[in-house]
Design an enzyme around this catalytic site. Structure first.
Site, mmCIF file in Angstrom:
data_model
loop_
_atom_site.group_PDB
_atom_site.id
_atom_site.type_symbol
_atom_site.label_atom_id
_atom_site.label_comp_id
_atom_site.label_asym_id
_atom_site.label_seq_id
_atom_site.Cartn_x
_atom_site.Cartn_y
_atom_site.Cartn_z
ATOM 1 N N ASP A 32 0.797 -1.224 0.000
ATOM 2 C CA ASP A 32 0.000 0.000 0.000
ATOM 3 C C ASP A 32 0.832 1.277 0.000
ATOM 4 O O ASP A 32 0.295 2.358 -0.258
ATOM 5 C CB ASP A 32 -1.019 -0.020 1.136
ATOM 6 C CG ASP A 32 -2.201 -0.925 0.785
ATOM 7 O OD1 ASP A 32 -2.417 -1.177 -0.416
ATOM 8 O OD2 ASP A 32 -2.907 -1.381 1.703
ATOM 9 N N TYR A 52 -9.685 -0.192 1.911
ATOM 10 C CA TYR A 52 -9.474 -0.348 3.349
ATOM 11 C C TYR A 52 -9.115 0.943 4.052
ATOM 12 O O TYR A 52 -8.357 1.762 3.532
ATOM 13 C CB TYR A 52 -8.338 -1.332 3.629
ATOM 14 C CG TYR A 52 -8.801 -2.749 3.799
ATOM 15 C CD1 TYR A 52 -9.741 -3.068 4.774
ATOM 16 C CD2 TYR A 52 -8.316 -3.760 3.003
ATOM 17 C CE1 TYR A 52 -10.185 -4.363 4.941
ATOM 18 C CE2 TYR A 52 -8.749 -5.060 3.156
ATOM 19 C CZ TYR A 52 -9.678 -5.357 4.127
ATOM 20 O OH TYR A 52 -10.111 -6.629 4.283
HETATM 21 CU CU CU Z 1 -8.681 -7.836 4.901
#
Ligand code: CU
Ligand code: NAG
Ligand code: NAG
Ligand code: NAG
Ligand code: NAG
Ligand code: NAG
Length: 777
Positions: A392, A483
């Site tokens: 990320d 997320y």
């Molecule tokens: Cu996850």
């Protein structure tokens, strides 16, 4: 008896009277609490040497780079930029060398010069590459140079990344779009019948499907593949995957050479459009589990159809700084002092928050504590799930962090800090993206009761001591695609420090197939929760007192012993502590059953002759990547493959990973495993790299979003013989209650800390929650 009793009750036994109700308080009897008072100001001992580059520096760097005199031949990035142009991808702050910082923060050395790192996509070159540069010293002057940034990468090519492995930006997307649109247009009649939608190209009005694609897009930079998974367009598209994949080979910069590798649906692979059409016309392709198109079911709004819970219309408990803020802040230098702790903060586009020079009671414990990577690897039977590995940092934790909602993300009254990062020539400001607050820990730090516990004990006395626990939290949330990662650093009053990360947000789901439960359960009409690992790597450069440290492992071992007073037992089991230093740089895992303690120690000793140190205590969900030899995570994810790693600090090894490494699993730009080259780590300057994360066993309670209660991972650093005793004796937020010798007198000691007798008025934050603002340098 205590000398400073402030309240004495006669004739009452402990536990019967409730003396607290009668305790007098002198301050803050009424009026507002200190909840919304700003933190007191403090002046940092030094100008923050880790500070990010300023908006003015960024603008000056931008102008320097675009000056034709540099010969970089740059095009100003825009929506029409071609991948065959040269243009700046981003500018960020370069890590400041520790060797330059220590003489400055610990002595009279000069303030270290600031440098920026600049990534330029050089598609206009004969051999197109992504090239990273360092620009400095800053501010820009006649002394400023633009040099290739190589020394932080160990893969052999320095800051040069093959073009096939570079970040998939707008220009790269545009280059493969015509092929994707043409394939999808050819099968539009079929996708209409199957999914009630079609894709004719992103800009085409008839298009009513959207898509996502794979990472890594390349394995070693020699090729590039785009695996496209279609979805229904909505705010919750991550949960609305369609069973339709198009795989394109997209090497190089010439779109005329891009080709279709195939189409996947119904668990079948079709190398050509014709083969796919043939199967469809033979009735072999169906859409057995239709995906709903609406999004409301998966939004974080209240769901009336789920009913109400008794008394839930009342305000929930809150953590409020009733006594006022007990920490001080230098907002200019991002420096904080709290209950003996002190530290500096800094922010980068790629890694978000980093904390430096962490001291407790004036002694350094950690030089740098920072996020390094958050890797996620998926599993599945579909081309996307089977191959997905994310890093990320590729998207930038700093750039993806944004406003926190006071009262919900952080307590009401928290100190909210803006963050910023360069975006082109301007600097983007994200208001209120970091919060600082002190909170009740939810349990006492310490307590003990002695003497008569029950009337029948026959003791003539009883006493009770309880110490309040609280911690200062520094928190931010990075929303990277689907997320939301909540990062929290908690500085406890006893000198321990907890790092935690939590994940919420939408699963990256796969289409549901009846026979594929081994990759995750069905969690909605046509949605499978794809199994995946999250591994979040941090760096903790410990300096226990100074830079001469060792890494001690104390293991519990059972040995056979005999004791002369137990001749009848012969030889029997006994436990022993076996302490030894790790000799060389290593990657290691926590022993099962918690049977070893891991400690960074100094050779300096405490009053008892024991080495002063800080221990590393695993918390919740300390894991590493499950797969060690997947083609998609083979050598670019080495930092994710152990619970811990210990290396010697080097100016050339400031980062565990590089931001474009994810697309180079088989020819990494940065290979973390190369850090372990057999060097001694005894009495050296050490960095401990550690992983938090979770094995994400998906469940229907991941709908609508994954919950922070379960998706949480933590680690604690706590003093081990660092002091001569526990660091609680100097805290005043405590009670000491004792009875007289005949249980006929109760004394109640409050140590002069007033209770809050104030009127708490919480307020909804109404300003400063705009998503961002742009500042010209
Ligand atoms: Cu996850
Ligand atoms: C400068 O870049 C352009 C692409 O933006 C390219 O066409 C041109 O050849 C480059 N010039 C030189 C001298 O490399
Ligand atoms: C450039 O560097 C020299 C030598 O370090 C220094 O004396 C001079 O002041 C610098 N010039 C500028 C403009 O910073
Ligand atoms: C999704 O499942 C629910 C519950 O079984 C059902 O009522 C609904 O019709 C389904 N929606 C679609 C689009 O199949
Ligand atoms: C934070 O950002 C907001 C919005 O850009 C601005 O109004 C405010 O002054 C900033 N606060 C500080 C302390 O810089
Ligand atoms: C940091 O140290 C490395 C290794 O000595 C050196 O190559 C590099 O130029 C230094 N970086 C800066 C910004 O001074």
């Amino acid at each position: 008896m205590l000398s400073s009793l402030i309240f004495v009750l006669s004739g009452a036994a402990l536990g019967v009277a409730r003396p607290g109700q009668n305790v007098e308080n002198t301050k803050r009897q009424s009026g507002s609490c200190g909840t919304y008072e700003p933190a007191a100001a403090v002046k940092a001992p030094k100008t923050n040497p880790w500070a990010q580059i300023t908006p003015a520096d960024n603008a000056a760097i931008w102008d320097l780079l675009h000056d034709p005199a540099t010969g970089l031949n740059l095009t100003l990035p825009s929506f029409t930029t071609e991948q065959t142009d040269n243009y700046v991808a981003f500018i960020d702050t370069l890590h400041t060398n520790k060797s330059a910082v220590l003489p400055y923060v610990d002595g009279n050395g000069p303030q270290p010069p600031k440098y920026a790192r600049v990534v330029i996509f050089e598609g206009g070159k004969k051999v197109p590459v992504s090239q990273e540069y360092m620009v400095g010293p800053l501010p820009v002057s006649s002394n400023t140079t633009i040099q290739k940034l190589d020394y932080i990468f160990n893969g052999g090519k320095g800051g040069t990344v093959p073009f096939n492995a570079r970040f998939f930006d707008v220009s790269r997307d545009a280059a493969s779009e015509p092929l994707l649109a043409s394939v999808m247009t050819e099968v539009a009649d079929i996708t209409q019948k199957l999914f009630g939608g079609a894709y004719y190209g992103a800009e085409d009005e008839r298009t009513d499907l959207t898509f996502t694609f794979d990472t890594p897009v390349s394995l070693d930079g020699s090729q590039a593949v785009r695996i496209v998974m279609f979805r229904y367009p909505s705010e919750v598209e991550f949960l609305q995957p369609l069973d339709f994949y198009v795989i394109l080979d997209i090497p190089g910069t010439d779109p005329s050479k891009y080709t279709l590798r195939g189409i996947v649906t119904n668990e079948k692979f079709f190398p050509t459009v014709a083969k796919f059409r043939e199967a469809f016309e033979a009735g072999q392709i169906v859409n057995e589990f239709p995906q709903p198109r609406d999004a409301e079911w998966a939004q974080l709004t209240r769901k009336k159809e789920m009913g109400t819970r008794t008394l839930e219309d009342r305000l929930a408990p809150q953590s409020i700084e009733l006594g006022g803020k007990r920490y001080k802040l230098d907002a200019e230098q991002n420096y904080v002092e709290y209950m003996g702790w002190s530290f500096y903060m800094s922010w980068t586009r790629q890694l978000g928050l980093a904390i430096y020079d962490i001291k407790f009671k004036g002694e350094r414990i950690i030089y740098e504590l920072s996020l390094q990577e958050a890797a996620a690897q998926y599993a599945g039977n579909t081309p996307k799930a089977a191959s997905t590995v994310y890093h990320d940092t590729h998207y930038g934790f700093g750039a993806q962090s944004a406003v926190l909602l006071e009262g919900f993300d952080c307590p009401f009254g928290a100190t909210m800090l803006n963050v910023s990062y360069p975006e082109g020539r301007a600097t983007t400001v994200k208001p209120q993206a970091v919060c600082i607050f002190e909170a009740d820990s939810g349990f006492p730090l310490a307590r003990h009761r002695t003497g008569g516990f029950e009337p029948s004990d026959g003791y003539g006395f009883s006493n009770l001591g309880v110490v309040k626990a609280s911690a200062l939290h520094v928190r931010h949330v990075a929303t990277v695609g689907n997320y939301d990662y909540l990062f929290d650093f908690a500085f406890n009053v006893d000198g321990s420090l907890e790092v935690s990360v939590r994940a919420s947000g939408y699963l990256q789901a796969s289409p549901y197939y009846k026979t594929q439960g081994r990759f995750g359960p069905r969690i909605h009409n046509s949605t499978q929760g794809s199994y995946h690992d999250h591994v979040v790597t941090f760096k903790a450069d410990f300096d226990i007192l100074d830079t001469k440290n060792s890494f001690q492992v104390t293991s519990l071992q059972t040995v056979q012993q005999s004791q002369p007073w137990f001749p009848e037992l012969g030889s029997f089991d006994q436990m022993e502590l076996h302490a030894s230093n790790l000799k060389t740089e290593s990657q290691l895992n926590f022993d099962p059953n918690g049977q070893s303690m891991y400690t960074v120690t100094s050779d300096k000793t405490n009053a008892w002759g024991e080495k002063r140190g800080y221990r590393i205590v695993p918390g919740h969900s300390n894991i590493h990547l499950t797969s060690s030899n997947s083609p998609f995570s083979r050598k670019q994810s080495e930092m994710s493959k152990s619970h811990l790693a210990v290396t010697r600090v080097k100016d050339t090894e400031p980062y565990a990973n590089s931001w474009q490494n994810v697309n180079l699993p088989q020819a990494p730009q940065q290979d973390f495993s190369k850090f372990f080259d057999g060097e001694s780590i005894e009495n050296e300057d050490l960095t401990v790299w550690f992983n938090l994360g979770m094995h994400h066993f998906t469940r229907s309670e991941d709908i609508p979003v994954t919950l922070f209660t379960e998706a949480s991972s933590s680690i604690l650093f706590a003093p081990q013989n660092f002091f001569d005793r526990a660091q609680e004796g100097d805290l005043q937020n405590r009670r000491w209650v004792e009875t007289g010798e005949n249980m006929d007198e109760l004394s109640w000691e409050t140590y002069g800390v007033p209770l809050a007798g104030c009127d708490v008025r919480l307020r909804e934050p109404v300003s400063g929650i705009l998503p961002w603002e742009s500042v010209e340098g």
